[in-house]
Design an enzyme around this catalytic site. Structure first.
Site, PDB file in Angstrom:
ATOM      1  N   LYS A  85       0.801  -1.222   0.000  1.00  0.00           N
ATOM      2  CA  LYS A  85       0.000   0.000   0.000  1.00  0.00           C
ATOM      3  C   LYS A  85       0.837   1.278   0.000  1.00  0.00           C
ATOM      4  O   LYS A  85       0.350   2.354  -0.313  1.00  0.00           O
ATOM      5  CB  LYS A  85      -0.890   0.050   1.243  1.00  0.00           C
ATOM      6  CG  LYS A  85      -2.118  -0.834   1.232  1.00  0.00           C
ATOM      7  CD  LYS A  85      -2.993  -0.470   2.428  1.00  0.00           C
ATOM      8  CE  LYS A  85      -4.290  -1.254   2.451  1.00  0.00           C
ATOM      9  NZ  LYS A  85      -4.074  -2.622   2.942  1.00  0.00           N
ATOM     10  N   HIS A 231      -6.147  -8.264  11.719  1.00  0.00           N
ATOM     11  CA  HIS A 231      -6.495  -6.903  12.136  1.00  0.00           C
ATOM     12  C   HIS A 231      -7.771  -7.009  12.971  1.00  0.00           C
ATOM     13  O   HIS A 231      -8.783  -7.550  12.501  1.00  0.00           O
ATOM     14  CB  HIS A 231      -6.782  -6.029  10.926  1.00  0.00           C
ATOM     15  CG  HIS A 231      -5.571  -5.663  10.124  1.00  0.00           C
ATOM     16  ND1 HIS A 231      -4.730  -6.588   9.567  1.00  0.00           N
ATOM     17  CD2 HIS A 231      -5.080  -4.438   9.783  1.00  0.00           C
ATOM     18  CE1 HIS A 231      -3.770  -5.963   8.918  1.00  0.00           C
ATOM     19  NE2 HIS A 231      -3.942  -4.668   9.034  1.00  0.00           N
ATOM     20  N   GLU A 234     -10.387  -2.448  14.996  1.00  0.00           N
ATOM     21  CA  GLU A 234      -9.788  -1.154  14.669  1.00  0.00           C
ATOM     22  C   GLU A 234     -10.897  -0.111  14.592  1.00  0.00           C
ATOM     23  O   GLU A 234     -11.219   0.423  13.536  1.00  0.00           O
ATOM     24  CB  GLU A 234      -9.012  -1.253  13.351  1.00  0.00           C
ATOM     25  CG  GLU A 234      -8.091  -0.077  13.101  1.00  0.00           C
ATOM     26  CD  GLU A 234      -7.257  -0.242  11.848  1.00  0.00           C
ATOM     27  OE1 GLU A 234      -6.511   0.709  11.525  1.00  0.00           O
ATOM     28  OE2 GLU A 234      -7.339  -1.293  11.186  1.00  0.00           O
TER      29      GLU A 234
END
Length: 437
Positions: A85, A231, A234
């Site tokens: 990214k 992840h 978040e």
């Protein structure tokens, strides 16, 4: 290149004398410590640390480099990054800085631009930066929404081989968990991940049949000998607490592999009883937690024309006290999820000390970007200073914590195999051909 504070001898065997070492990172040697720092001489021979000696006791006949009390650290570990990214902010910015805006802009840029050639240039820019700053081991998450895995994973394998003597690389398939019930899509991602020696990952959120999705993910990982890196939570929404569900799934499926979770922001929004219960389960299951303090502060509690009310990070101290392995890392770099950053663990560490209050005392804090993430990533040989280990060190003019944390340490020297490297950072102009699309 900035003016360096000392010059290394051009010799096969020499001594770094009057060095200050973080005691928590030194194996097989002890000395009186002050604020977790000890004094020592290091004998370097043929690229390895031959001996660790008490300060001012190196043999008189050896060529010496006098650290004058400056710190010597092992090379760094950046265990949660997104190298696919990085560095396209100028091509696709996120004007409002929100999480939803980041998702949208990354998706649009991925569809429009993420060829192997595009990713290679940006990926290598990050690697060059990380290497110049003193990093030796990186784990990156790779967006794995089909057909992207068939582009990103082969490229990752090429770069892993090309960089193996400079930075060890690991990759996690960052897949949308919504795809797990689709056997054809999910099995394809699992097969690609296994083929290239990666880990299974994803961004958790409350979904229909969420427990079933987790069970399928854990069984696939177990059946294919893969570890998991997710992840998690978040968000500032305290109604979202998938961390507990992940711990329960690890127990329920008797999963024996490694499980790492990143972010865990909403844990800090829970009442004390809930937080204690969840942290207990995380500790019981041996799940490791990495906090991403810079990106979390950037994204969390961001609302237009309103000052943020909380720091966005997880319950780092409480997790550590419960016996959970905890670390910090860079996360995103100059992309819609985080507009800044330079793959510099010193910056990450300095900011983490401020944001997470890792100070007072600082005795063991150096572990969070070195030995602990190395252990979590299965490389306990990295991130420590030990006799017989490679002389892969980062040398600083700073002698004490206040000096270290008050400046960016731009004059550091990075040693690999006992020799100083060229620390020139890549020029942002190298990216211009990509960003002008």
């Amino acid at each position: 290149m900035p003016a360096e504070f000392m010059t290394l001898p051009d010799a096969g065997r020499f001594a770094l004398v009057n060095a200050t070492l973080p005691a928590v990172l030194v194996k097989g040697f002890a000395a009186p410590a002050k604020e977790g720092l000890i004094a020592a001489d290091l004998i370097i021979s043929d690229g390895k640390i031959e001996r660790i000696l008490p300060a001012a006791t190196a043999p008189a006949d050896l060529m010496k480099a006098d650290m004058r009390g400056g710190m010597a650290w092992p090379c760094f570990v950046d265990m949660h990054t997104h190298l696919d990214k990085g560095h396209f902010w100028d091509r696709r910015p996120n004007p409002d800085g929100t999480f939803d805006g980041a998702l949208m802009n990354v998706r649009e840029d991925r569809i429009a631009n993420w060829s192997a050639e595009d990713i290679r240039v940006r990926f290598e820019f990050s690697l060059k930066s990380a290497y110049a700053h003193g990093t030796k081991l990186i784990r990156t998450h790779l967006d794995s929404i089909p057909p992207q895995p068939d582009i990103s994973f082969p490229l990752f394998a090429e770069l892993r081989e090309e960089w193996k003597d400079r930075i060890a690389l690991q990759a996690v398939a960052l897949l949308p968990l919504e795809c797990v019930p689709d056997e054809a899509v999910f099995n394809g991602i699992v097969a690609t991940t296994k083929r290239y020696g990666g880990l299974l990952g994803g961004a958790t959120r409350i979904l229909p049949d969420f427990e079933k999705i987790l069970d399928t993910l854990f069984r696939a990982a177990s059946d294919n000998g893969l570890d998991i890196d997710l992840h998690v939570d978040e968000t500032e929404d305290k109604q979202v607490l998938t961390l507990e569900a992940i711990a329960d799934a690890k127990l329920r499926n008797r999963f024996e592999g490694s499980v790492t979770v990143g972010h865990c922001c909403s844990l800090a929004r829970q009442d004390d009883d809930t937080a204690k219960r969840v942290i207990g389960k995380v500790a019981e299951t041996g799940i490791s937690v990495v906090s991403l303090p810079m990106c979390n502060m950037y994204l969390q509690d961001r609302h237009a024309n309103r000052t943020p009310r909380w720091r966005g990070v997880t319950l780092f101290h409480e997790l550590t006290a419960a016996g959970v392995r905890t670390a910090v890392s860079s996360d995103n770099t100059r992309d819609p999820f985080y507009a800044y950053g330079d793959m510099d663990p010193v910056e990450v560490f300095r900011e983490a000390v401020r944001i997470l209050h890792l100070d007072h005392p600082l005795d063991t804090s150096a572990r969070v970007v070195t030995s602990t993430p190395a252990e979590i990533l299965g490389r306990p040989d990295i991130g420590v200073i030990a006799e017989g280990g490679p002389a892969d060190l980062v040398l600083f003019s700073a002698r004490r914590w206040s000096e270290f944390l008050s400046r960016p340490q731009a004059d550091r020297i990075v040693m690999r195999n006992g020799m100083g490297i060229d620390r020139r950072l890549p020029d942002y102009r190298d990216l211009d051909p990509l960003l002008e699309k």
